[in-house]
Write an enzyme that holds these catalytic residues in place. Structure first.
Site, PDB file in Angstrom:
ATOM      1  N   GLY A 117      26.636  43.786  70.098  1.00 26.43           N
ATOM      2  CA  GLY A 117      25.640  44.462  70.889  1.00 26.43           C
ATOM      3  C   GLY A 117      25.053  43.425  71.627  1.00 26.43           C
ATOM      4  O   GLY A 117      25.108  42.018  72.138  1.00 26.43           O
ATOM      5  N   CYS A 172      36.244  45.998  74.680  1.00 24.41           N
ATOM      6  CA  CYS A 172      35.387  45.673  72.858  1.00 24.41           C
ATOM      7  C   CYS A 172      35.405  46.648  71.981  1.00 24.41           C
ATOM      8  O   CYS A 172      35.232  47.263  72.334  1.00 24.41           O
ATOM      9  CB  CYS A 172      34.085  45.067  73.886  1.00 24.41           C
ATOM     10  SG  CYS A 172      33.288  44.843  72.658  1.00 24.41           S
ATOM     11  N   CYS A 207      27.109  48.782  69.251  1.00 23.14           N
ATOM     12  CA  CYS A 207      26.198  48.302  71.155  1.00 23.14           C
ATOM     13  C   CYS A 207      26.424  49.328  72.093  1.00 23.14           C
ATOM     14  O   CYS A 207      27.432  50.306  71.795  1.00 23.14           O
ATOM     15  CB  CYS A 207      27.674  47.331  71.668  1.00 23.14           C
ATOM     16  SG  CYS A 207      26.739  46.739  73.062  1.00 23.14           S
ATOM     17  N   SER A 215      28.090  37.625  81.315  1.00 22.37           N
ATOM     18  CA  SER A 215      28.928  38.492  81.041  1.00 22.37           C
ATOM     19  C   SER A 215      30.297  39.360  82.514  1.00 22.37           C
ATOM     20  O   SER A 215      29.153  40.108  82.668  1.00 22.37           O
ATOM     21  CB  SER A 215      29.259  39.578  79.496  1.00 22.37           C
ATOM     22  OG  SER A 215      29.633  39.083  78.925  1.00 22.37           O
ATOM     23  N   LEU A 216      31.077  38.983  83.334  1.00 25.85           N
ATOM     24  CA  LEU A 216      31.204  39.321  84.415  1.00 25.85           C
ATOM     25  C   LEU A 216      32.182  39.702  84.249  1.00 25.85           C
ATOM     26  O   LEU A 216      32.082  41.106  85.079  1.00 25.85           O
ATOM     27  CB  LEU A 216      31.074  38.067  85.988  1.00 25.85           C
ATOM     28  CG  LEU A 216      30.701  38.296  87.000  1.00 25.85           C
ATOM     29  CD1 LEU A 216      29.532  38.894  87.183  1.00 25.85           C
ATOM     30  CD2 LEU A 216      30.343  36.953  87.877  1.00 25.85           C
ATOM     31  N   CYS A 219      27.951  32.679  65.269  1.00 22.47           N
ATOM     32  CA  CYS A 219      27.672  33.794  66.622  1.00 22.47           C
ATOM     33  C   CYS A 219      26.993  34.945  65.674  1.00 22.47           C
ATOM     34  O   CYS A 219      27.619  35.365  64.861  1.00 22.47           O
ATOM     35  CB  CYS A 219      29.278  33.654  66.940  1.00 22.47           C
ATOM     36  SG  CYS A 219      29.215  35.975  67.870  1.00 22.47           S
ATOM     37  N   GLU A 236      27.947  41.574  61.750  1.00 22.30           N
ATOM     38  CA  GLU A 236      29.159  41.127  61.506  1.00 22.30           C
ATOM     39  C   GLU A 236      28.091  39.001  62.449  1.00 22.30           C
ATOM     40  O   GLU A 236      27.572  39.607  63.063  1.00 22.30           O
ATOM     41  CB  GLU A 236      30.037  41.085  61.914  1.00 22.30           C
ATOM     42  CG  GLU A 236      30.423  41.127  63.730  1.00 22.30           C
ATOM     43  CD  GLU A 236      31.240  40.708  64.278  1.00 22.30           C
ATOM     44  OE1 GLU A 236      32.734  41.315  64.170  1.00 22.30           O
ATOM     45  OE2 GLU A 236      31.523  40.228  65.502  1.00 22.30           O
ATOM     46  N   CYS A 292      35.324  39.172  68.927  1.00 21.39           N
ATOM     47  CA  CYS A 292      34.021  40.444  69.326  1.00 21.39           C
ATOM     48  C   CYS A 292      33.854  41.243  68.628  1.00 21.39           C
ATOM     49  O   CYS A 292      34.758  42.619  69.559  1.00 21.39           O
ATOM     50  CB  CYS A 292      35.231  40.353  70.887  1.00 21.39           C
ATOM     51  SG  CYS A 292      35.009  39.085  71.088  1.00 21.39           S
ATOM     52  N   CYS A 296      31.863  48.822  76.572  1.00 17.23           N
ATOM     53  CA  CYS A 296      32.464  48.074  77.595  1.00 17.23           C
ATOM     54  C   CYS A 296      34.219  49.024  76.978  1.00 17.23           C
ATOM     55  O   CYS A 296      34.426  48.410  75.395  1.00 17.23           O
ATOM     56  CB  CYS A 296      32.604  46.697  77.364  1.00 17.23           C
ATOM     57  SG  CYS A 296      31.024  45.616  78.389  1.00 17.23           S
TER      58      CYS A 296
HETATM   59  N1  SAH Z   1      26.647  41.744  74.373  1.00 20.54           N
HETATM   60  C1  SAH Z   1      26.702  40.777  74.828  1.00 20.54           C
HETATM   61  C2  SAH Z   1      26.944  39.628  74.142  1.00 20.54           C
HETATM   62  C3  SAH Z   1      27.876  40.152  72.817  1.00 20.54           C
HETATM   63  S1  SAH Z   1      29.814  40.485  73.676  1.00 20.54           S
HETATM   64  C4  SAH Z   1      27.234  40.197  76.528  1.00 20.54           C
HETATM   65  O1  SAH Z   1      28.376  41.731  76.714  1.00 20.54           O
HETATM   66  O2  SAH Z   1      27.591  39.442  76.906  1.00 20.54           O
HETATM   67  C5  SAH Z   1      29.943  38.593  73.815  1.00 20.54           C
HETATM   68  C6  SAH Z   1      31.318  38.565  74.960  1.00 20.54           C
HETATM   69  O3  SAH Z   1      32.476  38.593  74.493  1.00 20.54           O
HETATM   70  C7  SAH Z   1      30.966  38.703  76.172  1.00 20.54           C
HETATM   71  O4  SAH Z   1      31.186  38.112  77.483  1.00 20.54           O
HETATM   72  C8  SAH Z   1      32.066  40.242  75.576  1.00 20.54           C
HETATM   73  O5  SAH Z   1      32.190  40.884  77.356  1.00 20.54           O
HETATM   74  C9  SAH Z   1      33.548  39.362  75.494  1.00 20.54           C
HETATM   75  N2  SAH Z   1      34.202  40.631  74.993  1.00 20.54           N
HETATM   76  C10 SAH Z   1      34.315  41.337  74.094  1.00 20.54           C
HETATM   77  N3  SAH Z   1      34.904  41.831  73.747  1.00 20.54           N
HETATM   78  C11 SAH Z   1      36.521  40.732  73.835  1.00 20.54           C
HETATM   79  C12 SAH Z   1      37.633  41.130  73.892  1.00 20.54           C
HETATM   80  N4  SAH Z   1      38.165  42.165  72.875  1.00 20.54           N
HETATM   81  N5  SAH Z   1      38.316  39.786  73.867  1.00 20.54           N
HETATM   82  C13 SAH Z   1      37.533  38.911  74.578  1.00 20.54           C
HETATM   83  N6  SAH Z   1      36.245  39.262  74.658  1.00 20.54           N
HETATM   84  C14 SAH Z   1      35.531  40.063  74.689  1.00 20.54           C
END
Ligand code: SAH
Length: 366
Positions: free
Chosen positions: A171, A123, A116, A224-225, A109, A96, A344, A120
């Site tokens: 990803g 996500c 991926c 992404s912390l 974006c 996407e 996301c 997580c």
């Molecule tokens: N893999 C990379 C980039 C893609 S995700 C990363 O993790 O940074 C981009 C951001 O969206 C990341 O901070 C991820 O943790 C966040 N994200 C994923 N799922 C989400 C959700 N359901 N709600 C809000 N943020 C989310």
């Protein structure tokens, strides 16, 4: 798309070729390569047939490799036309792209992988698994598709050119490092974006974070912390078990020392999971030594998993206020595109629900 694509061509078509390969393909005179690159990257043509100052024979040859290699499977828009989202397909992989328009900027974006592998749990992409790496051309093609759309909209509500690119689609960009390095070079080169308007978002792979300052123009690094301690982050961002918080933060400090820009930390707020005042205090204490930093707090977008829910607005507000009071710069972001699952990696997972189908699925199957 050409009617007779060359199946031996790279997945990103002409956008995957470097200057040498492009030179070999187009042949003399010498200025042809620069001409073709202008059409591809600056003017973002949808087909080589639109490259009007080239000989017809060359245009046909270029179109067999493909100027716009992605197939649009579906698209939707939200926020009264300010947010547009596409589901693309390329060589059997789906991914996407989202275009978010503001009065003063237009942000794309992009996905860096189809699916991926980081898993997580909050996500949607992380839950649907890894499909394959995208090539540099497939990444750049997403930006150019959005650029064509922007030009076509031209309603005065946003710039007509892409100003920002964020690697926050599907990803993990640093797990597809060579392709991302090459895509960033194209975006900050012939596409003409300013490096400070390109953001690479990562779960935090220390060695790659250190390499970025040598391999890429000075883009913005976003980490992404999502948690202030390893016990919680092990659960929310599973790669933390391999690269714990202190190692990620040490790499961030080195990145800064090597000339990297101010780093952004992403923190997705989840109800009762990572949004307490104590956790905000702990986060402020963790990040204070790294200043200047910025925390982007984002209310979670709900996914299918009931274990993770968005934090209530008041909790989001007070979390951010606690960070700021603790000396750490932080803002609460609106999650644009939430109504169409644009934020996301949720389009792909939500495909059936949205009634979207792949071309090879039986009609009515959704
Ligand atoms: N893999 C990379 C980039 C893609 S995700 C990363 O993790 O940074 C981009 C951001 O969206 C990341 O901070 C991820 O943790 C966040 N994200 C994923 N799922 C989400 C959700 N359901 N709600 C809000 N943020 C989310």
């Amino acid at each position: 798309m050409s009617a007779h694509p060359d199946v031996s061509a790279p997945p990103g078509g002409l956008l995957d070729l470097d200057d040498a390969a492009l030179g070999e393909l187009v042949g003399p005179p010498h200025y042809r390569v620069a001409q073709v690159k202008r059409w591809l990257y600056e003017r973002a043509v949808a087909s080589a047939h639109d490259m009007t100052d080239l000989p017809a024979e060359l245009r046909t040859r270029l179109d067999r490799i493909g100027a716009a290699p992605l197939t649009e499977v579906a698209r939707t828009s939200a926020d009264d036309g300010a947010t547009h989202k596409w589901l693309f397909e390329s060589r059997g992989a789906s991914f996407e792209t989202v275009l978010i328009r503001y009065p003063d900027r237009a942000t794309v974006c992009v996905s860096s992988q189809a699916g991926c592998a980081q898993a997580c749990p909050f996500c949607a992409t992380g839950q649907s698994g890894f499909e394959r790496q995208l090539s540099a051309g497939e990444i750049v093609a997403q930006v150019l598709a959005a650029a064509r759309e922007l030009r076509a909209i031209d309603d005065g509500r946003s710039p007509t050119r892409v100003s920002n690119v964020v690697f926050m689609g599907m990803g993990e960009p640093l797990a597809n490092y060579p392709a991302v390095v090459s895509a960033v070079a194209k975006l900050c080169g012939p596409v003409g974006l300013s490096a400070r308007h390109v953001t690479v978002s990562t779960i935090g792979i220390p060695d790659r974070i250190r390499q970025m300052t040598t391999d890429m123009a000075p883009v913005t690094l976003a980490v992404s912390l999502h948690a202030p301690d390893d016990a919680l982050r092990d659960r929310l961002v599973p790669p933390n078990r391999r690269w714990p918080i202190r190692e990620v933060l040490a790499a961030v400090a080195d990145h800064r020392a090597a000339g990297g820009r101010r780093v952004t930390f992403e923190y997705t707020l989840m109800d009762g999971v990572n949004d307490s005042t104590d956790q905000a205090h702990a986060l402020a204490a963790l990040l204070r030594p790294l200043r200047p930093v910025h925390v982007n707090a984002i209310p979670m977008n709900a996914t299918a998993d009931p274990a993770f829910r968005p934090s209530p607005a008041a909790a989001c507000r007070s979390f951010v206020d606690t960070l700021v009071a603790g000396g750490v710069n932080a803002t609460l972001r609106r999650n644009r595109g939430a109504s169409i699952d644009a934020a996301c990696g949720q389009l792909f997972a939500g495909r059936a629900r949205l009634g979207l189908r792949r071309p090879d699925e039986e009609s009515g199957a959704a």
